[in-house]
Design a protein around this motif. Structure first.
Motif, PDB file in Angstrom:
ATOM      1  N   ASP A 151       0.828  -1.188   0.012  1.00 38.90           N
ATOM      2  CA  ASP A 151      -0.031  -0.129  -0.074  1.00 38.90           C
ATOM      3  C   ASP A 151       0.869   1.226   0.052  1.00 38.90           C
ATOM      4  N   GLU A 152       1.833   1.242   0.751  1.00 43.03           N
ATOM      5  CA  GLU A 152       2.835   2.298   0.714  1.00 43.03           C
ATOM      6  C   GLU A 152       3.458   2.590  -0.450  1.00 43.03           C
ATOM      7  N   ASP A 153       4.053   1.405  -1.225  1.00 43.57           N
ATOM      8  CA  ASP A 153       4.681   1.753  -2.356  1.00 43.57           C
ATOM      9  C   ASP A 153       3.618   1.984  -3.501  1.00 43.57           C
ATOM     10  N   ALA A 154       2.203   1.838  -3.663  1.00 49.80           N
ATOM     11  CA  ALA A 154       1.324   2.283  -4.451  1.00 49.80           C
ATOM     12  C   ALA A 154       0.892   3.557  -4.117  1.00 49.80           C
ATOM     13  N   GLU A 155       0.766   4.108  -2.929  1.00 46.71           N
ATOM     14  CA  GLU A 155       0.917   5.349  -2.778  1.00 46.71           C
ATOM     15  C   GLU A 155       1.746   6.548  -2.945  1.00 46.71           C
ATOM     16  N   LEU A 156       3.214   5.722  -2.948  1.00 44.07           N
ATOM     17  CA  LEU A 156       4.166   6.702  -3.175  1.00 44.07           C
ATOM     18  C   LEU A 156       4.394   6.650  -4.885  1.00 44.07           C
ATOM     19  N   HIS A 157       3.958   5.726  -5.337  1.00 43.27           N
ATOM     20  CA  HIS A 157       4.072   5.753  -6.911  1.00 43.27           C
ATOM     21  C   HIS A 157       2.804   5.564  -7.564  1.00 43.27           C
ATOM     22  N   PRO A 158       2.096   6.556  -7.707  1.00 42.51           N
ATOM     23  CA  PRO A 158       0.471   6.470  -8.111  1.00 42.51           C
ATOM     24  C   PRO A 158       0.425   6.614  -9.643  1.00 42.51           C
ATOM     25  N   GLY A 159      -0.432   5.996 -10.351  1.00 44.07           N
ATOM     26  CA  GLY A 159      -0.586   6.206 -11.739  1.00 44.07           C
ATOM     27  C   GLY A 159      -1.189   4.962 -12.181  1.00 44.07           C
ATOM     28  N   PRO A 160      -0.159   3.915 -12.217  1.00 48.41           N
ATOM     29  CA  PRO A 160      -0.836   2.505 -12.832  1.00 48.41           C
ATOM     30  C   PRO A 160      -1.822   1.991 -12.327  1.00 48.41           C
ATOM     31  N   GLN A 161      -2.755   1.195 -12.963  1.00 48.96           N
ATOM     32  CA  GLN A 161      -3.617   0.104 -12.027  1.00 48.96           C
ATOM     33  C   GLN A 161      -2.653  -0.772 -11.531  1.00 48.96           C
ATOM     34  N   CYS A 162      -3.206  -1.345 -10.144  1.00 44.49           N
ATOM     35  CA  CYS A 162      -2.324  -2.199  -9.431  1.00 44.49           C
ATOM     36  C   CYS A 162      -3.162  -3.467  -9.354  1.00 44.49           C
ATOM     37  N   ILE A 163      -2.476  -4.662  -9.760  1.00 45.03           N
ATOM     38  CA  ILE A 163      -2.985  -5.821  -9.618  1.00 45.03           C
ATOM     39  C   ILE A 163      -2.163  -6.728  -8.531  1.00 45.03           C
ATOM     40  N   GLU A 164      -2.858  -7.398  -7.558  1.00 44.10           N
ATOM     41  CA  GLU A 164      -1.933  -8.005  -6.740  1.00 44.10           C
ATOM     42  C   GLU A 164      -2.272  -9.616  -7.032  1.00 44.10           C
ATOM     43  N   VAL A 165      -1.310 -10.436  -7.429  1.00 40.73           N
ATOM     44  CA  VAL A 165      -1.238 -11.662  -7.594  1.00 40.73           C
ATOM     45  C   VAL A 165      -0.635 -12.758  -6.575  1.00 40.73           C
ATOM     46  N   TYR A 166      -1.581 -13.443  -5.756  1.00 41.24           N
ATOM     47  CA  TYR A 166      -0.931 -14.383  -4.803  1.00 41.24           C
ATOM     48  C   TYR A 166      -1.070 -15.824  -5.420  1.00 41.24           C
ATOM     49  N   LEU A 167       0.074 -16.450  -5.072  1.00 39.10           N
ATOM     50  CA  LEU A 167       0.497 -17.523  -5.927  1.00 39.10           C
ATOM     51  C   LEU A 167       0.181 -19.004  -4.901  1.00 39.10           C
ATOM     52  N   GLY A 168      -0.721 -18.682  -3.843  1.00 37.74           N
ATOM     53  CA  GLY A 168      -1.236 -20.125  -3.528  1.00 37.74           C
ATOM     54  C   GLY A 168      -0.308 -20.638  -2.251  1.00 37.74           C
ATOM     55  N   ASP A 169      -0.906 -21.563  -1.721  1.00 37.21           N
ATOM     56  CA  ASP A 169      -0.476 -22.021  -0.187  1.00 37.21           C
ATOM     57  C   ASP A 169      -0.592 -20.891   0.798  1.00 37.21           C
ATOM     58  N   TYR A 170      -1.722 -20.635   0.919  1.00 35.48           N
ATOM     59  CA  TYR A 170      -2.099 -19.636   2.246  1.00 35.48           C
ATOM     60  C   TYR A 170      -2.278 -20.362   3.277  1.00 35.48           C
ATOM     61  N   VAL A 171      -2.574 -21.647   3.322  1.00 39.92           N
ATOM     62  CA  VAL A 171      -2.713 -22.126   4.590  1.00 39.92           C
ATOM     63  C   VAL A 171      -1.838 -23.210   4.953  1.00 39.92           C
ATOM     64  N   ASP A 172      -1.676 -23.763   6.200  1.00 32.16           N
ATOM     65  CA  ASP A 172      -0.870 -24.985   6.712  1.00 32.16           C
ATOM     66  C   ASP A 172       0.456 -24.453   7.328  1.00 32.16           C
ATOM     67  N   ARG A 173       0.933 -25.091   8.058  1.00 35.40           N
ATOM     68  CA  ARG A 173       2.184 -24.799   9.037  1.00 35.40           C
ATOM     69  C   ARG A 173       2.144 -23.829   9.963  1.00 35.40           C
ATOM     70  N   GLY A 174       1.936 -22.508   9.278  1.00 33.22           N
ATOM     71  CA  GLY A 174       1.836 -21.233  10.146  1.00 33.22           C
ATOM     72  C   GLY A 174       0.467 -21.337  10.782  1.00 33.22           C
ATOM     73  N   PRO A 175       0.222 -20.426  11.871  1.00 32.50           N
ATOM     74  CA  PRO A 175      -0.642 -20.568  12.927  1.00 32.50           C
ATOM     75  C   PRO A 175      -2.069 -20.031  12.695  1.00 32.50           C
ATOM     76  N   GLN A 176      -2.168 -19.019  11.520  1.00 37.73           N
ATOM     77  CA  GLN A 176      -3.378 -18.170  11.402  1.00 37.73           C
ATOM     78  C   GLN A 176      -3.854 -18.350   9.900  1.00 37.73           C
ATOM     79  N   SER A 177      -4.163 -19.683   9.318  1.00 41.11           N
ATOM     80  CA  SER A 177      -4.531 -19.845   8.210  1.00 41.11           C
ATOM     81  C   SER A 177      -5.939 -19.225   7.736  1.00 41.11           C
ATOM     82  N   ALA A 178      -6.960 -19.632   8.915  1.00 37.59           N
ATOM     83  CA  ALA A 178      -7.986 -19.044   8.549  1.00 37.59           C
ATOM     84  C   ALA A 178      -8.088 -17.609   8.492  1.00 37.59           C
TER      85      ALA A 178
END
Length: 232
Positions: free
Chosen positions: A31-58
């Motif tokens: 969010d800070e980077d997008a605010e400091l460099h406005p202009g382009p449309q921003c797309i966030e892409v998450y590559l999977g493996d959101y769950v397991d091993r760490g404590p806060q998957s939900a």
């Protein structure tokens, strides 16, 4: 040089594995980077493996669902989301899932009182599993293309077009993909195989920096022909 289309900026995020603390820190940096460099449309892409091993998957899933509501965010599926979905309908799959970090995810949804056998734990978790999270998991895409870049969890099987790829390879492949030295038609941005620091090659970029164990969650930022990294 591989390029992103004009007036777009992509933030690609590697494997999170239940580390809400790292994801929150990374979101603040994005969010800070997008605010400091406005202009382009921003797309966030998450590559999977959101769950397991760490404590806060939900809670990680909650954060990603909120990101999809408030940002232009694309969430891809990883092999751990695939196993989690299978565990909802198969006790055998549930047992397999527990062996690869699923127990931490179970405890992010339910906190059983007392000691339960595996069958009881499976039933408690299925009862406690939220419908909106199941919907989120079932709607995840397997790949995303933007300009000269292709985003996927694990990789591609060499010699096959994207349309001919099998889901299992997109979520699980390692050696055949990692050892392939030639072009895949796109520059592939992936996770799945943890490494100590991002690996930038001519045909692929690996940004799985083992966040759940190392504390380093990595984001690859792409704009035009430029690219740089943000990490926790």
């Amino acid at each position: 040089m591989p390029t992103i289309p004009d007036n777009l900026r992509v933030y690609a995020v590697g494997d999170i594995h239940g580390r809400l603390d790292l994801l929150t820190t990374l979101h603040e940096a994005i969010d800070e980077d997008a605010e400091l460099h406005p202009g382009p449309q921003c797309i966030e892409v998450y590559l999977g493996d959101y769950v397991d091993r760490g404590p806060q998957s939900a809670s990680v899933i909650d954060a990603l669902m909120e990101r999809m509501r408030t940002r232009n965010a694309v969430c891809l599926t990883g092999n751990h989301e695939d196993i989690m979905l299978q565990a909802l309908t198969s006790q055998e799959a549930f047992a397999d899932w527990l062996r690869v970090g699923g127990l931490e995810t179970v405890f992010s949804y339910v906190r059983p009182s007392g000691t339960l056998d595996q069958s009881q734990l499976w039933n408690e978790w299925r009862t406690g599993m939220r419908a909106d999270h199941v919907a989120f998991l079932t709607q995840l895409e397997t790949s995303y293309v933007c300009g000269d870049y292709l985003f996927v969890h694990a990789g591609l099987r060499p010699g096959l077009s994207l349309a001919a790829q099998e889901r299992n390879d997109l979520l699980w492949i390692r050696r055949e993909f990692l050892d392939y030295p030639h072009s895949f038609g796109h520059l592939v941005v992936h996770g799945h195989t943890p490494i100590s620091s991002p690996e930038v090659l001519s045909n692929r970029i690996n940004i799985d920096t083992g966040a759940y164990a190392t504390g380093h969650l990595t984001c690859l930022v792409l704009e035009g022909v430029d690219r740089f990294l943000i990490s926790t």
